[in-house]
Write a protein that holds these residues in place. Structure first.
Motif, short mmCIF file in Angstrom:
data_model
loop_
_atom_site.label_atom_id
_atom_site.label_comp_id
_atom_site.label_asym_id
_atom_site.label_seq_id
_atom_site.Cartn_x
_atom_site.Cartn_y
_atom_site.Cartn_z
N THR A 144 -28.22 -5.59 -58.80
CA THR A 144 -27.18 -6.37 -59.48
C THR A 144 -26.92 -5.71 -60.83
O THR A 144 -27.81 -5.62 -61.68
N ILE A 145 -25.70 -5.26 -61.04
CA ILE A 145 -25.41 -4.42 -62.20
C ILE A 145 -25.46 -5.22 -63.49
O ILE A 145 -26.02 -4.78 -64.50
N GLN A 146 -24.90 -6.40 -63.49
CA GLN A 146 -24.82 -7.18 -64.74
C GLN A 146 -26.20 -7.58 -65.24
O GLN A 146 -26.52 -7.43 -66.41
N SER A 147 -27.06 -8.08 -64.35
CA SER A 147 -28.40 -8.51 -64.77
C SER A 147 -29.43 -7.40 -64.68
O SER A 147 -30.56 -7.60 -65.12
N GLN A 148 -29.04 -6.30 -64.09
CA GLN A 148 -29.94 -5.15 -63.89
C GLN A 148 -31.19 -5.54 -63.10
O GLN A 148 -32.27 -5.00 -63.29
N ASP A 149 -31.02 -6.51 -62.21
CA ASP A 149 -32.12 -6.94 -61.34
C ASP A 149 -32.01 -6.21 -60.00
O ASP A 149 -30.90 -6.03 -59.48
N TYR A 150 -33.17 -5.88 -59.42
CA TYR A 150 -33.20 -5.27 -58.10
C TYR A 150 -33.87 -6.24 -57.14
O TYR A 150 -34.96 -6.75 -57.40
N ASN A 151 -33.22 -6.52 -56.04
CA ASN A 151 -33.72 -7.45 -55.04
C ASN A 151 -33.94 -6.70 -53.73
O ASN A 151 -33.02 -6.06 -53.22
N THR A 152 -35.16 -6.81 -53.21
CA THR A 152 -35.47 -6.21 -51.91
C THR A 152 -35.16 -7.22 -50.81
O THR A 152 -35.71 -8.32 -50.79
N LEU A 153 -34.27 -6.83 -49.91
CA LEU A 153 -33.88 -7.72 -48.82
C LEU A 153 -34.79 -7.57 -47.60
O LEU A 153 -35.05 -8.54 -46.90
N MET A 154 -35.25 -6.37 -47.34
CA MET A 154 -36.02 -6.14 -46.12
C MET A 154 -36.98 -4.98 -46.33
O MET A 154 -36.60 -3.94 -46.85
N ARG A 155 -38.23 -5.22 -45.96
CA ARG A 155 -39.21 -4.15 -45.84
C ARG A 155 -39.61 -4.08 -44.38
O ARG A 155 -39.64 -5.09 -43.68
N SER A 156 -39.96 -2.91 -43.93
CA SER A 156 -40.29 -2.76 -42.52
C SER A 156 -41.24 -1.61 -42.31
O SER A 156 -41.37 -0.73 -43.17
N HIS A 157 -41.91 -1.64 -41.17
CA HIS A 157 -42.76 -0.52 -40.77
C HIS A 157 -41.88 0.69 -40.45
O HIS A 157 -40.75 0.55 -39.97
N GLN A 158 -42.43 1.87 -40.68
CA GLN A 158 -41.70 3.09 -40.40
C GLN A 158 -41.89 3.59 -38.98
O GLN A 158 -41.20 4.51 -38.55
N ASP A 159 -42.78 2.97 -38.23
CA ASP A 159 -43.04 3.37 -36.85
C ASP A 159 -43.32 2.13 -36.03
O ASP A 159 -43.26 1.00 -36.54
N SER A 160 -43.65 2.33 -34.77
CA SER A 160 -43.85 1.20 -33.87
C SER A 160 -45.01 0.32 -34.34
O SER A 160 -46.03 0.81 -34.84
N VAL A 161 -44.84 -0.99 -34.15
CA VAL A 161 -45.88 -1.96 -34.47
C VAL A 161 -46.82 -2.07 -33.28
O VAL A 161 -46.38 -2.30 -32.15
N LEU A 162 -48.12 -1.89 -33.53
CA LEU A 162 -49.10 -1.85 -32.44
C LEU A 162 -49.60 -3.24 -32.07
O LEU A 162 -49.79 -3.54 -30.90
N ALA A 163 -49.85 -4.08 -33.07
CA ALA A 163 -50.44 -5.39 -32.80
C ALA A 163 -50.20 -6.29 -34.00
O ALA A 163 -49.86 -5.83 -35.11
N PHE A 164 -50.39 -7.59 -33.78
CA PHE A 164 -50.27 -8.55 -34.88
C PHE A 164 -51.25 -9.69 -34.64
O PHE A 164 -51.79 -9.88 -33.54
N SER A 165 -51.49 -10.45 -35.69
CA SER A 165 -52.32 -11.63 -35.62
C SER A 165 -51.73 -12.67 -36.56
O SER A 165 -51.25 -12.32 -37.66
N VAL A 166 -51.72 -13.93 -36.13
CA VAL A 166 -51.10 -15.00 -36.90
C VAL A 166 -52.18 -15.96 -37.39
O VAL A 166 -53.08 -16.34 -36.63
#
Length: 1660
Positions: free
Chosen positions: A616-638
């Motif tokens: 955002t230019i006026q407030s000079q704030d940076y907002n990250t909308l999405m982060r992601s893995h760079q390769d295939s996801v092998l497994a997960f746990s919840v």
């Protein structure tokens, strides 16, 4: 009157129907038909939903019916049904349904004949009803519009047809319909025009058949069934049926009896038949539908990370996540999805007001979809004609879309489409398309003109324009900046007029060029430099500055500022003059794209690490909308309490996400380790993770601290889980080790470790270890993949073992377990997914098979999970997720979206969501709320509850009990798919080993020549096939030396250099083997044309004759070996064949053939016993023992796995050593030493950095060769003493004595017994003589690695020259066929060459020159005597295709791919003439000859011709001293419209006839396959010689009247002119694309791919 009739079509009166019917009969359906309407351009326009067809198949005949149906998208789909079809088939425009007939038995158990085939003898008149909208929707996802046409083909009788939206019941009269008020339910009696006559007292269903193909969920209510003794509705031949099937079936009735609606008590299983039976009933539907709704995707990118766009309202961004397009609201985080692509999205584009979105799909099925952005509907789908589209750009108005990609040949292609009518339902049309040789990284349509575009790429900026259906371009004059790598371009915002349009192009070097669009030149140049710390400025530097600039990847403009994204990870904002940096944001990874929002208040930014954010230019704030893995996801746990999820990926990171916001909370990495498994503690904020090195670590998320490390494993962790009560943790590894940990305290500790209990070959996966819901039982696959083991969780005491492979007694293949899952505790069931695509439900206490579900997926099930209430089952297979009703396990819903295989799927702990991972993380809403889960049985007992009903088919027979009789029958519209009988398990994927042979692709077929007296004799072969494996043999005792070149075996005398050639193969030879007495040679090649097996030739070394031909292996032979006493020959098939064959060398009959389960790379007999042999493959050595009892030979086998310390490896090579030792090499560079008495490996050492493909042992030395181009000599004398130490033996006693680096990967080797000297072959096509004592390597044989592009003789015929695609020009001595000198140009392909002619008197060493033309447009002149390049010219802008010297050698003629011919002086290097007559078509031939000075009425002593690919020949007369070049004749040869049966057009070739002055010979694609003799004086064709095929090469002998012609059929033909007598010659394994006579006519050179053959004329 509106119909068209063809063949035997007649109108006649049917006695039964008492009316006119049409009879269509004939043996060929395509020639006997009745078509409505008359022509294909007309349309019936029948818009009714149901099609009714009244017909009768003719007895014992086949029939065929075509229905052409139009969709709302204006596409025409053909629906066909016929008795000729064997199975259901579907394409984008055609559905084919088999029509089946069946016979019902009067009693159960009676055999039912096969349903396929012609109509039976007692066929009846039939009313067929097709629900056309449902068929299109189900199979093609199309919306039905109307019936366009009908084509009724023989053999059948037809009464009538119609369409209607009403459901007609033929068994109901008008009065009955009125009484039952059926009209309100959409049911009506059959109209009079469509009615069959029914005599009084008879019933319609007793006389006729009624077949209905419908997908109704609410079938119409029929009259109540009567008692069984008074039937009203007949068996299924006469009943109504609704269902979702893939064939039409008419069943024959042998006995009449009643039918009623089935209830639960009526169902009883019947016997199976060939796995192709059906089970029918009415079931409650699987509600809700859909049961899953995609909520959110964590992921970004796919093909690239450069596509992210703003919407016009600045409120959302649009980006691809693999195969799904995501719209993300930047304020709320809400996502909307565009689903439809089947592969990764490679490009995106918006029109100006964001109403139309274009997306391109990667892969071989590259398509473009146009979406209505507001509605999310796909407006158009069309093929791109491009194999991989990587850029899209809309015009300002949205009426033009432009795309850039690569075609199937890797050439850049630009396509422009007209999209103006898409929003109004119109089609997309191609406006223009063009191929280009320039690199394009970005292309955009100019906002001021829809027909203009701009592109940039490496070394080029081009302006494009569409005019008159053609797309043309012109380059921008870049001057000194012509060598920059341009990455992106942008128009300056705010200008709508061409003169004011600012066009900026950025580059990797930091240059930003402002282009003057109108004047096609560079207006200004700025270079952006990295600033010093805390100093932000940009420097504008002029040419000459050598410092590095900012590598800019993307640029975007607004009306007030500019944004750049660069390789250093910075997003920078600049003023329009680039005077200073206004604002910047730093990222950890390079910035891949930037995009300024339409309101110029925000800047969208993406990185190669998969992050999306905005500044955002006026407030000079940076907002990250999405982060992601760079390769295939092998497994997960919840984790349920804090609603967090942990994932591990192939990118080496462990990430923790918040399940509510789906934002990343933590990111862990381990140095030099990759995580493989992850598990959350059920009650504490503790995360456990397993790594590929065998480490298990637990982390405390509260303190972000490492708690403890466990080192119980040594290889990859394959399973990791906690018990539900949190007291225990379990882990397993690839070696089969299972560990139990106590987790009562925060820091876990080990309780018990068991070895070899978990299957080693089961692979890793998130479901490798599962614990029951009460934490009492642990289940896993092991100790082998065929066994499932259940243990007590707290102690690891074994409770139960179930052998999965024996549960199906009818299967011939062993079934193995893949994944396991416990059902909820009250059920006491264990679910097992198997390799045969089944799910087995076992009793967890007894192991009894409760039931099975099959098939589950088309491929193996990779993950399965059961809901806590036990009502729903999740399965994942390939890229698909299925949700099953667990009570029935017959109903499922399918969900797509992943572009890669789904690794894991599971419910969240609250059961309200489903998570699936693979290419990205998908979060689904699970919509089956508890209030909607009906506890009633899976079969409803009544039909009055108003529930939804659906007709379902499965794979069983159905039997009804009617009174005391049980009648077994099949319903209409059944789906039958019998199990296919398969051979032994085969591998379709090439193993990870270069040692495995892969034949070079050939686009030609071989036709053997007839025998006859030969004029040509094969004198020498130049080259060695480096693509073979073990295709060189040498016996140091007898001196026998042989190798292969293509399909020729070359036997060479190493002392004299003379060659003998054995011709018996027509395909590329893969490998050789010589007997120990060197009297027999075995050679193997692929399948000949027409053969079903590949060929093995057995040669007698003494006379060079083929003694036997063996045929057994189906694909390729990988390796061969003779036994010690030469009594046996073993042959090994490749990875697709997977068989080992043993032959008797006395009779050459097959003794034994064994199918193997995995690919094997090499085989060898023991030198100490003819009974022992060994082979190596995936992770093991297989030892074989031959036991002979009389004439019978039995093979006993023992598979010895590789040491665990090596991990998962391929054993790629082997050789026997002294005193019972066996050495094997691996694809990771180790050498293993085996004791053949115990079949155990007792020592390994690191021998190389690459794969070891060759091993040779002699006495106390060992030679290894690898793909690092190195051969190494090892001293292994001390290894024998270490055998007694077993696995504890140290490798330090193995010493490296010598090492030599060669020119390619080592593929063959042969040494003497002491290993002092030998011969080694490489993939570069070279055979080397190696002398270890002198540490020398000498080339014995060399050749081109790639295709040879030209050959020619020296004027004195002592040498010849060849050039190839590898960029080399090679000079060979014809006497010894040795390489004399080689000229190499890097990174270029040499396309043509010519030897400088000189008068005999002036001939000398200093005058020997060759000229060569290259792919970069340059011409180089090389001096043979001085071995240097004397001259380099650049007369062409494109690749050269032909070059020639003038007859006096004073001029060089060169032709290019663009059709231009240049005349240059080799003395000055100047280009004197450029002839454009052939422009647009590549030049194929340039040839010069002498003439009388005033011959043909023109001055000059030289005559020359130019031939181009478009079948045009120009003949010129020249006087080079007077600078005269005059066109003498112009020939154009006709050709048909298009080649039939040809993959590509044959070349156009021409040559002057040496024995007929003033005559030229032409061959090429034309009306006939012939050689034409054209007389320049008479201006006409004076002679024609017929050819069997189109020619691919041509040469005329300067001496005798011979003409040599090469063909694509791998034949060389020698023609005697003018009689046309022909002789054909074999010896080539591909297209004979070159043939050249020597100046004296005594020799002939031919070339086929990389092989060069030298022939001599003996009988001329």
């Amino acid at each position: 009157k509106r119909s068209a009739r063809e063949g035997d079509v007649a109108a006649l009166t049917d006695a039964k129907l008492k009316g006119t019917v049409y009879r269509i009969r004939g043996s060929v359906p395509a020639s006997n038909y009745l078509q409505l309407p008359r022509t294909g351009t007309q349309s019936l326009g029948l818009a009714g939903r149901y099609l009714y067809l009244l017909f009768r198949p003719m007895p014992r005949k086949h029939f065929l019916v075509h229905l052409d149906v139009a969709t709302e998208e204006n596409r025409v789909i053909r629906i066909s049904f016929s008795t000729l079809f064997k199975e259901f088939k579907s394409t984008a425009t055609w559905l084919q349904f088999p029509f089946l007939f069946g016979v019902e038995a009067a009693a159960p158990g009676r055999d039912v004949p096969h349903l396929l085939g012609a109509a039976p003898a007692d066929t009846r008149w039939t009313c067929l009803v097709l629900d056309l909208p449902s068929i299109l929707s189900l199979y093609l996802s199309r919306r039905y519009s109307h019936l366009k046409g009908v084509k009724l083909c023989s053999n059948l009788l037809v009464k009538n047809l119609c369409t209607s939206d009403l459901v007609f019941d033929p068994g109901v009269t008008f009065s009955e319909a009125q009484r039952a008020d059926l009209a309100c339910r959409g049911v009506a009696p059959m109209p009079r025009e469509m009615a069959f006559p029914v005599p009084k007292g008879e019933k319609w269903h007793d006389l006729y058949d009624y077949i209905r193909y419908s997908l109704l969920l609410n079938p119409p209510t029929r009259r109540p069934p009567r008692s069984p003794g008074k039937s009203n509705l007949r068996n299924d031949r006469s009943g109504q049926t609704w269902g979702n099937q893939s064939c039409l079936c008419a069943l024959e009735r042998k006995e009449q009896w009643g039918r009623r609606v089935p209830r639960s008590g009526d169902l009883s299983p019947a016997s199976r038949r060939d796995g192709a039976v059906c089970w029918v009933g009415f079931f409650q539907t699987f509600l809700p539908d859909p049961i899953l709704k995609l909520r959110m995707i964590i992921g970004f990118g796919g093909c690239s990370t450069k596509w992210a766009l703003w919407t016009r309202n600045n409120a959302a961004v649009v980006y691809p996540c693999h195969a799904v397009i995501v719209t993300l609201q930047i304020q709320t985080g809400e996502q909307r999805f565009f689903v439809g692509h089947t592969d990764k999205v490679s490009a995106l584009a918006f029109n100006r007001d964001s109403t139309l979105l274009a997306s391109a799909q990667a892969g071989p099925l590259s398509v473009v979809r146009l979406w209505g952005f507001s509605t999310g509907t796909c407006l158009s789908l069309f093929k791109t004609h491009v194999r991989s589209l990587f850029s899209l750009s809309f015009s300002y108005s949205g009426g033009v879309l432009c795309g850039v990609g690569k075609d199937g040949h890797g050439k850049t292609m630009v396509v422009v489409w007209n999209t103006a009518q898409v929003t109004r339902g119109g089609e997309v049309a191609v406006l223009a398309k063009a191929h280009t040789d320039v690199d394009i990284q970005a292309l955009k349509v100019a906002f001021f003109d829809d027909t203009r575009m701009v592109s940039c790429g490496r070394d080029s900026i081009r302006l494009w324009r569409v005019r008159s259906g053609a797309l043309r371009s012109c380059p921008v004059n870049l001057g000194e900046y012509h060598s920059l790598e341009f990455t992106d371009l942008a128009f300056e915002d705010g200008h709508l007029a061409l003169p004011a349009a600012g066009l900026f192009v950025c580059s990797k070097s930091g240059h930003v060029l402002e282009v003057d669009y109108k004047n096609v030149c560079v207006r200004s140049v700025r270079r952006l430099l990295p600033a010093e710390p805390r100093v932000y400025e940009a420097l504008v530097l002029f040419f000459g500055f050598s410092g590095p600039g900012i590598a800019i990847n993307s640029i975007s403009f607004s009306s007030t500022f500019c944004a750049t994204g660069s390789e250093d990870g910075y997003l920078r904002l600049w003023p329009l003059d680039f005077s200073a940096v206004l604002l910047e944001a730093e990222h950890k990874a390079p910035v891949s794209s930037v995009c300024i929002s339409p309101d110029s208040r925000k800047v969208l930014c993406t990185t190669v690490a998969g992050n999306v954010g905005y500044l955002t230019i006026q407030s000079q704030d940076y907002n990250t909308l999405m982060r992601s893995h760079q390769d295939s996801v092998l497994a997960f746990s919840v984790e349920g309490l804090w609603k967090q999820m942990a994932t591990v990926s192939q990118d080496g990171t462990i990430r923790v996400w918040d399940l509510v916001s789906m934002q990343q909370l933590y990111d862990f990495t381990a140095a030099d380790e990759t995580p493989s498994a992850v598990a959350f503690h059920p009650t504490r904020r503790i995360l456990a993770c397993g790594f590929d090195g065998g480490m298990v670590r637990t982390f405390c998320l509260t303190a972000s601290d490492l708690l403890v490390e466990h080192k119980q494993h040594r290889t990859v962790i394959t399973g990791l889980t906690f018990s539900p009560d949190g007291n225990f943790m379990f882990s397993s590894c690839l070696q089969g080790t299972l560990a139990l940990y106590s987790c009562v305290a925060q820091k876990s500790h080990v309780l018990r470790v068991l070895g070899n209990v978990v299957a080693r070959d089961a692979g890793s996966g998130p479901d490798a270890l599962v614990v029951s819901g009460d934490s009492r039982l642990l289940a896993f696959v092991g100790p082998s993949k065929y066994v499932v083991t259940v243990m007590e969780a707290c102690s690891l005491d074994e409770l139960l073992r179930v052998d999965i492979s024996i549960l199906n007694l009818n299967s011939t293949a062993l079934d193995s377990a893949l994944r396991v899952c416990f059902a909820p505790v009250p059920r006491g069931e264990l679910l097992v997914s198997t390799s045969s695509n089944k799910i087995l439900v076992l009793d967890a206490k007894t192991g009894r098979l409760v039931r099975e579900v099959s098939p589950v997926h088309k491929v193996s099930c990779s993950s399965l999970a059961l809901s806590k209430d036990g009502w729903y089952l999740l399965t994942a297979g390939d890229r698909v997720i299925k949700v099953w009703d667990y009570g029935m396990c017959a109903l499922s819903q399918v969900y797509i979206g992943h572009s890669e295989p789904v690794r894991q799927v599971a419910f969240t702990p609250d059961q309200r969501h489903v998570i699936s991972v693979g290419d990205a993380i998908f979060l689904w809403d699970f919509l089956a709320l508890p209030a909607e889960r009906s506890p009633q049985g899976w079969l409803q007992r009544g039909g009055d509850d108003g529930g939804r009903w659906v007709f379902l088919l499965s794979s069983f027979f159905l039997s009804f009990a009617l009174g005391k009789l049980v009648h077994s029958y099949r319903f209409l519209l059944c789906v039958a798919e019998p199990r296919k009988k398969t051979k032994s398990p085969q591998c379709s994927v090439r193993p990870d080993s270069y040692r495995h042979f892969t034949p070079r692709f050939k686009a030609s077929n071989f036709l053997s020549p007839p025998a006859g007296s030969e004029v040509l004799n094969l004198k020498a072969v130049i080259g060695y096939n480096g693509n073979g494996r073990g295709n060189m043999v040498w016996n140091p005792d007898t001196g026998f030396f042989a190798y292969t070149c293509g399909c020729v075996i070359v036997v060479e005398d190493l002392h004299s250099g003379s060659q003998h050639h054995w011709l018996g193969h027509s395909e590329e030879i893969s490998t050789l083997a010589v007997s120990h007495d060197a009297q027999v040679l075995a050679s193997a090649s692929g399948k000949r044309s027409g053969d079903s097996h590949c060929q093995i030739c057995i040669w007698n070394v003494q006379d060079g004759l083929c003694a036997a031909n063996l045929f057994h292996h189906e694909t390729q032979v990988q390796a061969m070996a003779f036994s010690r006493d030469d009594r046996f020959l073993v042959t090994l098939g490749d990875y697709s064949d997977q068989t080992i064959a043993l032959w008797n060398t006395s009779t050459y009959k097959l003794i034994s053939s064994t199918c193997i389960s995995e690919p094997v790379h090499d085989v060898a007999f023991s030198p100490f016993s003819h009974r022992d042999l060994a082979c190596v493959g995936k992770g093991a050595v297989t030892f074989w023992l031959l036991e002979q009892q009389g004439a019978d030979v039995n093979l006993k086998v023992h598979r010895a796995p590789a040491p665990d310390v090596l991990g998962p490896v391929e054993l790629t090579s082997l050789c026997y050593g002294a005193n019972g030792l066996l050495y094997s090499g691996t694809n990771s560079g180790q050498i293993c030493v085996w004791d053949t008495e115990t079949n155990c490996c007792f020592m390994t050492w690191e021998a190389d950095e690459g794969e070891i493909g060759v091993l040779v042992c002699g006495r106390d030395r060992l030679v290894s060769g690898s793909n690092t181009k190195r051969i190494r000599l090892w001293a292994v004398g001390a290894v024998q003493e270490l055998r007694l130490k077993g696995p504890d033996a140290s490798s330090s006693s193995v010493l490296l004595e010598h090492e030599i680096t060669l020119d390619g990967t080592i593929v063959s080797a042969a040494f003497d017994d002491s290993l002092e000297m030998g011969i080694v072959g490489t993939t570069a096509g070279t055979l080397w003589y190696i002398n270890w004592m002198e540490s020398t390597s000498i080339r014995l044989i060399s050749g081109h690695k790639n295709k040879v592009t030209e050959v020619c003789f020296s004027p004195d015929e002592t040498h010849c020259a060849t050039c190839g695609e590898d960029g080399s020009v090679r000079i060979w001595s014809l006497g010894s066929t040795e390489l004399v000198v080689q000229f190499q140009v890097l990174n270029q392909s040499c396309q043509c060459l010519a030897w400088k002619p000189c008068p005999v008197a002036a001939w000398g060493a200093e005058n020997q020159h060759v000229v060569a033309g290259y792919s970069d447009g340059t011409v180089r002149v090389f001096s043979i005597s001085r071995t240097e390049m004397e001259l380099k010219m650049h007369p062409h802008a494109v690749a050269l295709t032909a070059v020639a010297y003038s007859t006096d050698g004073e001029m060089i003629l060169s032709g290019g791919k663009d059709g231009l011919v240049a005349v240059s002086s080799p003395h000055t290097g100047m280009t004197i003439h450029v002839l454009t007559e052939h422009k647009g078509s590549p030049i194929t031939v340039l040839q010069c000859t002498r003439k009388q000075y005033r011959d043909f009425g023109v001055e000059g002593g030289e005559l020359w011709l130019a031939t181009s690919l478009d079948r045009r020949v120009s003949v010129w007369a020249s006087d080079w001293l007077k600078d005269k070049c005059e066109l003498l004749d112009w020939l154009s040869f006709p050709a048909p419209a298009g080649p039939e049966g040809l993959g590509g057009l044959p070349p156009s070739l021409a040559a002057f006839c040496p024995w007929e002055p003033g005559t030229l010979v032409y061959v090429g694609f034309g009306m006939q396959k012939e050689a034409l003799f054209y007389n320049l004086h008479k201006k006409q064709v004076v002679e024609k010689i017929s050819l069997p095929y189109f020619a691919t090469s041509l040469s005329l002998s300067p001496a005798a009247h011979f003409m040599a012609v090469g063909f694509g059929e791998r034949l060389l033909r020698l023609l005697r002119c003018p009689t046309g007598e022909a002789q054909d010659y074999a010896g080539h394994d591909d297209v004979v694309h070159l043939c050249r006579f020597a100046p004296s006519g005594r020799c002939l050179l031919t070339a086929s791919h990389s092989a060069v053959l030298l022939w001599e004329l003996t009988g001329s």
